[in-house]
Design a protein around this motif. Structure first.
Motif, PDB file in Angstrom:
ATOM      1  N   LYS A 147       0.841  -1.203   0.000  1.00  0.00           N
ATOM      2  CA  LYS A 147       0.000   0.000   0.000  1.00  0.00           C
ATOM      3  C   LYS A 147       0.870   1.244   0.000  1.00  0.00           C
ATOM      4  N   ALA A 148       0.273   2.376  -0.311  1.00  0.00           N
ATOM      5  CA  ALA A 148       0.977   3.661  -0.227  1.00  0.00           C
ATOM      6  C   ALA A 148       1.533   3.804   1.182  1.00  0.00           C
ATOM      7  N   GLY A 149       2.765   4.288   1.262  1.00  0.00           N
ATOM      8  CA  GLY A 149       3.436   4.469   2.550  1.00  0.00           C
ATOM      9  C   GLY A 149       4.357   3.313   2.934  1.00  0.00           C
ATOM     10  N   ASP A 150       4.196   2.142   2.286  1.00  0.00           N
ATOM     11  CA  ASP A 150       5.084   1.010   2.555  1.00  0.00           C
ATOM     12  C   ASP A 150       6.468   1.293   1.988  1.00  0.00           C
ATOM     13  N   THR A 151       7.465   0.581   2.466  1.00  0.00           N
ATOM     14  CA  THR A 151       8.849   0.809   2.071  1.00  0.00           C
ATOM     15  C   THR A 151       9.303  -0.193   1.018  1.00  0.00           C
ATOM     16  N   VAL A 152      10.076   0.310   0.046  1.00  0.00           N
ATOM     17  CA  VAL A 152      10.678  -0.522  -0.996  1.00  0.00           C
ATOM     18  C   VAL A 152      12.179  -0.254  -0.971  1.00  0.00           C
ATOM     19  N   ARG A 153      12.974  -1.312  -0.806  1.00  0.00           N
ATOM     20  CA  ARG A 153      14.436  -1.174  -0.726  1.00  0.00           C
ATOM     21  C   ARG A 153      15.113  -1.931  -1.866  1.00  0.00           C
ATOM     22  N   TRP A 154      16.028  -1.246  -2.558  1.00  0.00           N
ATOM     23  CA  TRP A 154      16.826  -1.864  -3.608  1.00  0.00           C
ATOM     24  C   TRP A 154      18.202  -1.268  -3.601  1.00  0.00           C
TER      25      TRP A 154
END
Length: 170
Positions: free
Chosen positions: A163-170
């Motif tokens: 959902k909006a606000g969740d974190t994505v790490r790469w």
């Protein structure tokens, strides 16, 4: 397929230095053995030829790791997932954007349905264009400046609770 994209070849070079990343599909990877270190592998996707890196999505349901192709150059970003017939459940494509900027994606020549996830400079999800329709040329915009855009199979974001606000790490 993509609008206003930028050259990020530095990221591609950095991706090549990552050790032990998994590939989107079984591929032969080159390995270099160091005198005091284990072999270092660079994963390349067998269809696109792009570097493959792990990407972690943190949601209320927990963390989920995807193996994503990195579309870093303008040419790679323009092509994206066009003409691809299939993609694994834990695969995707990331479009890094430096500097962050408003973005809009469309589905021209894209055979498979996608979830298009717009990610801000803080690595938080800005918005999700869920279940984008194959071949549709309607622009799907970010809700703010995107530092990256992640494409997953249609419906996958909902499956993992993204959902909006969740974190994505790469």
């Amino acid at each position: 397929m993509r609008k206003t994209l930028t050259n990020l070849s530095v990221l591609v070079a950095a991706c090549g230095l990552l050790a032990g990343v998994g590939a989107c599909s079984p591929v032969a990877a080159s390995a270099q053995a160091g005198a005091s270190t284990a072999a270092v592998e660079q994963r390349i996707h067998p269809v696109s030829g792009l570097a493959v890196i792990p990407l972690t999505v943190d949601t209320a349901k927990g963390s989920h790791v995807f193996q994503v192709e990195v579309a870093a150059t303008p040419r790679e970003q323009e092509r994206g997932l066009m003409f691809r017939n299939a993609m694994g459940a834990d695969e995707g494509m990331i479009f890094p954007m430096n500097p962050p900027r408003p973005a809009a994606f469309w589905m021209k020549n894209t055979v498979i349905g996608l979830d298009i996830i717009f990610i801000g400079a803080d690595h938080k999800v800005l918005n999700i264009a869920a279940n984008a329709v194959p071949y549709d040329e309607t622009p799907l915009p970010s809700f703010g400046e995107a530092a990256g855009v992640l494409e997953l199979n249609a419906g996958r974001a909902a499956q993992i609770g993204l959902k909006a606000g969740d974190t994505v790490r790469w």
